[in-house]
Structures are given as structure tokens and as C-alpha cells.
Design an enzyme around this catalytic site. Structure first.
Site, PDB file in Angstrom:
ATOM      1  N   TYR A 125      37.951  40.735 -63.578  1.00 29.13           N
ATOM      2  CA  TYR A 125      37.488  42.049 -63.148  1.00 29.13           C
ATOM      3  C   TYR A 125      38.439  42.748 -62.178  1.00 29.13           C
ATOM      4  O   TYR A 125      38.133  43.831 -61.693  1.00 29.13           O
ATOM      5  CB  TYR A 125      36.088  41.932 -62.518  1.00 29.13           C
ATOM      6  CG  TYR A 125      35.030  41.674 -63.558  1.00 29.13           C
ATOM      7  CD1 TYR A 125      35.011  40.469 -64.258  1.00 29.13           C
ATOM      8  CD2 TYR A 125      34.072  42.621 -63.868  1.00 29.13           C
ATOM      9  CE1 TYR A 125      34.066  40.216 -65.224  1.00 29.13           C
ATOM     10  CE2 TYR A 125      33.121  42.377 -64.836  1.00 29.13           C
ATOM     11  CZ  TYR A 125      33.122  41.178 -65.511  1.00 29.13           C
ATOM     12  OH  TYR A 125      32.189  40.939 -66.472  1.00 29.13           O
ATOM     13  N   LYS A 172      35.592  26.862 -67.337  1.00 32.25           N
ATOM     14  CA  LYS A 172      36.276  26.554 -68.596  1.00 32.25           C
ATOM     15  C   LYS A 172      37.628  25.910 -68.239  1.00 32.25           C
ATOM     16  O   LYS A 172      38.702  26.336 -68.688  1.00 32.25           O
ATOM     17  CB  LYS A 172      36.449  27.858 -69.408  1.00 32.25           C
ATOM     18  CG  LYS A 172      36.929  27.681 -70.841  1.00 32.25           C
ATOM     19  CD  LYS A 172      35.882  27.145 -71.793  1.00 32.25           C
ATOM     20  CE  LYS A 172      36.476  26.891 -73.167  1.00 32.25           C
ATOM     21  NZ  LYS A 172      35.583  26.148 -74.062  1.00 32.25           N
ATOM     22  N   ASP A 205      30.593  26.814 -72.461  1.00 32.80           N
ATOM     23  CA  ASP A 205      30.004  26.821 -73.812  1.00 32.80           C
ATOM     24  C   ASP A 205      28.853  25.824 -73.916  1.00 32.80           C
ATOM     25  O   ASP A 205      27.776  26.135 -74.423  1.00 32.80           O
ATOM     26  CB  ASP A 205      31.074  26.588 -74.903  1.00 32.80           C
ATOM     27  CG  ASP A 205      32.150  25.594 -74.502  1.00 32.80           C
ATOM     28  OD1 ASP A 205      32.133  25.116 -73.353  1.00 32.80           O
ATOM     29  OD2 ASP A 205      33.010  25.278 -75.338  1.00 32.80           O
ATOM     30  N   ASP A 229      28.572  37.178 -65.415  1.00 31.71           N
ATOM     31  CA  ASP A 229      28.062  38.402 -66.038  1.00 31.71           C
ATOM     32  C   ASP A 229      27.344  38.064 -67.350  1.00 31.71           C
ATOM     33  O   ASP A 229      26.211  38.474 -67.602  1.00 31.71           O
ATOM     34  CB  ASP A 229      29.268  39.329 -66.298  1.00 31.71           C
ATOM     35  CG  ASP A 229      28.850  40.745 -66.655  1.00 31.71           C
ATOM     36  OD1 ASP A 229      27.638  41.010 -66.694  1.00 31.71           O
ATOM     37  OD2 ASP A 229      29.741  41.572 -66.905  1.00 31.71           O
TER      38      ASP A 229
END
Ligand code: NAI
Length: 337
Positions: A125, A172, A205, A229
């Protein structure tokens, strides 16, 4: 002079409808607030030529607290998100999103009670994007030790204060070994200072799959900006949707309270929006202002109004308008005064 002065950003889309509902509800509960109204985003550009005017920033810096409706951010074009600008300029590094099932709200699960803490100032962001050559683009994911450690530490402190037992860090780091690797490493270091809280990590995931299968396995989640988000919208879907999930942007000096949802252009201006999410956000604000009795009274009134079931808005399977739902809620609050 009013007891509290709060900056009010109605926003656009359904923003003016849901913020108006929240202001009416707070007023009905007898909390003495002077609202300092300011535009941001598209409406501010039309009036002032900038999406976050100086007068708005000055107002929040003075009042230290704001209640905000959603603001449109155009996809793939246009000005930088006013939401991101506010969070970065005011250093609102925590995005707190409590996700809880409420009786009367049709949802996929019972007894979901999840606290989501999203880092709010960096990650993808930061807006560092470029065209490397025609047809080749890049975006930079920024993860710093400073921003990661303060949000992670905030989450552990929140867990202690609110008797939460477990924090799951979501990442991740198997692919983004350096950036998410740093986020995870800082989590592991900070967790050692809080042996009373269970600390675990999950790859985003796998976490998504586990969350939709059994959300009761999780207590608090801490995520970077992008995963936070996405996962908070997913979590909203576990408890009845975006119409009922509140949020708060919190920094060391300022706090801006807003729902998780956006401007809902499909229902904007039709008196169909569910104001519950923004009203719940305003309860987080009332607690921040020390108005616990009023917050408790409004909370009980909302739970009761929703449980009655005959006055739900369309997103929850009912036929009520925003105004009808708000009127019903206000009657309930007044009957408890
Ligand atoms: P959205 O949250 O506005 O809408 C998604 C779906 O949920 C729509 O079907 C909408 O009708 C429904 N919904 C959302 N809030 C609702 C409510 N209170 N009551 C009943 N139904 C509700 O997400 P979308 O469509 O992806 O985004 C629209 C715009 O909002 C975009 O410009 C986006 O950038 C902006 N946005 C702004 C946010 C903010 O200001 N904090 C947060 C998220 C999106």
C-alpha cells in the site's frame, strides 16, 4: 461547550446515509458530541481540488478522534486512496477489526469471535509502482522492522488486556522469504516477551481455507496490510457480511473509526444500506472516548433489535430501509434510558 469534539467524515456512496444513522444513534444515547464535518475523497476534490484537504487534517489533529464513512477509490486510475493517505499521514498503524456473530444475523457459523489486527501503513500500500518497460510493471512490498514490531506488540498488549489466549500471525514467508520473512521473525521475537499468550503462524492460503472451515480455531489474527484487507472481508462473510463488521484505525496519537465496508455503489442513495457496521465502529469510538455506559446501552439495543428479526435491512434478508432500522434502534435505546 460539548464534552467531546469529533471530526466527522461522511464519505461518499452509502457513507452519508450510514454516518447520519450513527450520529442519530449516538445523540439518542445522550452522548454530548460536537461534530466537525469535513469532506474527503471525490467530494473533497469537487469542492477543494484535493482528496484530503488541510482543513480535514487540522481538524483530526486537533480533535484526535474521527468517525468516517467509506470513500471511493477508483480502480486502475485516479487519485491515491484518501483512506491510505489518512492512515499514512496520521500514522494510524493498527487496523482493528473485531468479527463476531450476533444473534438474529443470519450467518454461516455460530460463536465466531475473532479479532483481526492489520498493519495499516506499509506493505504493497505504499503505492511504489512503476512501468519497467512497455508491458512490464512492478509494485514494491515494503516491510520494515519498525512498523512490524509496533503492530505486533500492539496485538500482544491487546490480547493481554482483553483476555485473548492465542495470536496467529499470517504471512507468505515461504515465497516472500525476505519481506514476510522479516514480519514472521519479528513476531517470533516479540512473542517471547508474552509467554502467557499462545503464538502460532499460518501461511495465508492455508489460513483462508481453515478459517472458512472452522473459524472457532482462531482467536486473534495479525496480518500485513494486503492480506489483512482481504482476510477481513472474508471473515466478515463468516458472520453475516460487510453490513455488520466494524473497524478502527489506531495510532499513538489519533484514531479514525470506520466500518470495514466500502461505498457500496450498487445501493448508494437508496436508503438500503445497513448502518450496523458503522454504528458498531462508533461504539469502538465511544469506548475510546471513555463513554462505556452509552456504548454498552447501544450495544444491547442493537443486539435486541437484530434478534427481533422483523426489522432487518436487505443485506440480512429483511425489507427495512436504513432509516426504518435506525428509528427502531433509537426507540430501543430510548426505552433503556
Ligand atoms: P463494498 O464494501 O462497497 O461493497 C461490497 C458489497 O457489499 C456490495 O454488494 C455492497 O452492496 C455490500 N455492502 C457493503 N456495505 C454494506 C452495508 N453497509 N449494507 C449493505 N450492504 C453492504 O466494496 P466494493 O464494491 O469493492 O468497493 C466500492 C468502493 O468502496 C470502491 O471504490 C472501494 O475502493 C471503496 N472502499 C472504501 C473503503 C473505505 O473507505 N474504508 C473500504 C473498502 C472499499
Amino acid at each position: 461547550m460539548a464534552k467531546h469534539k469529533v471530526t466527522l467524515i461522511p464519505g461518499d456512496g452509502i457513507g452519508p446515509e450510514v454516518t447520519e444513522a450513527a450520529v442519530r444513534v449516538i445523540d439518542a444515547a445522550g452522548v454530548d458530541i460536537e461534530w466537525d464535518r469535513h469532506e474527503a475523497g471525490i467530494t473533497a476534490i469537487q469542492e477543494h481540488g484535493v482528496s484530503v484537504p488541510d482543513a480535514l487534517m487540522d481538524s483530526i489533529r486537533q480533535n484526535r478522534v474521527a468517525l468516517k464513512g467509506p470513500i471511493t477509490t477508483l480502480v486502475g486510475k485516479g487519485f491515491k486512496s484518501a483512506n491510505v493517505t489518512l492512515r499514512q499521514k496520521l500514522d494510524l498503524y493498527v487496523n482493528l477489526r473485531p468479527v463476531k456473530t450476533i444473534g438474529g444475523v443470519p450467518s454461516r457459523f455460530e460463536k465466531v469471535d475473532l479479532i483481526i489486527v492489520r498493519e495499516n501503513t506499509e506493505d504493497l500500500y505504499t503505492g511504489i509502482e512503476s512501468v519497467i518497460s512497455p508491458g512490464v510493471t512492478s509494485a514494491t512490498k515494503v516491510i520494515t522492522e519498525r512498523a512490524s514490531s509496533r503492530v505486533i506488540r500492539w496485538a500482544f498488549e491487546y490480547a493481554r488486556k482483553n483476555k485473548r489466549k492465542k495470536i496467529t500471525l499470517v504471512h507468505k514467508a515461504n515465497i516472500m522469504k525476505i519481506s514476510d520473512g522479516l514480519f514472521l521473525q519479528i513476531f517470533e521475537n516479540v512473542a517471547k516477551e508474552y509467554p502467557d499468550i499462545i503464538a502460532e503462524d499460518k501461511i495465508v492460503d492455508a489460513l483462508s481455507m481453515k478459517l472458512v472451515m472452522d473459524p472457532s480455531k482462531f482467536d486473534m489474527l495479525v496480518l500485513g496490510n494486503l492480506f489483512g484487507d482481504i482476510v477481513s472481508d472474508l471473515a466478515a462473510g463468516l458472520v453475516g457480511g460487510l453490513g455488520v463488521v466494524p473497524g478502527a484505525n489506531i495510532g499513538d496519537e489519533y484514531a479514525v473509526f470506520e466500518a470495514v465496508h466500502g461505498t457500496a455503489p450498487d445501493i448508494a442513495g437508496k436508503n438500503l444500506a445497513n448502518p450496523t457496521a458503522l454504528i458498531f465502529s462508533s461504539l469502538l469510538m465511544l469506548r475510546h472516548l471513555g463513554e462505556h455506559e452509552a456504548a454498552n446501552r447501544i450495544w444491547k439495543s442493537i443486539v435486541l433489535t437484530l434478534a427481533m428479526g422483523h426489522n432487518l435491512t436487505r443485506d440480512l434478508g429483511g425489507t427495512c430501509t436504513t432509516t426504518e432500522f435506525t428509528d427502531e434502534l433509537i426507540n430501543e435505546i430510548k426505552s433503556r434510558s
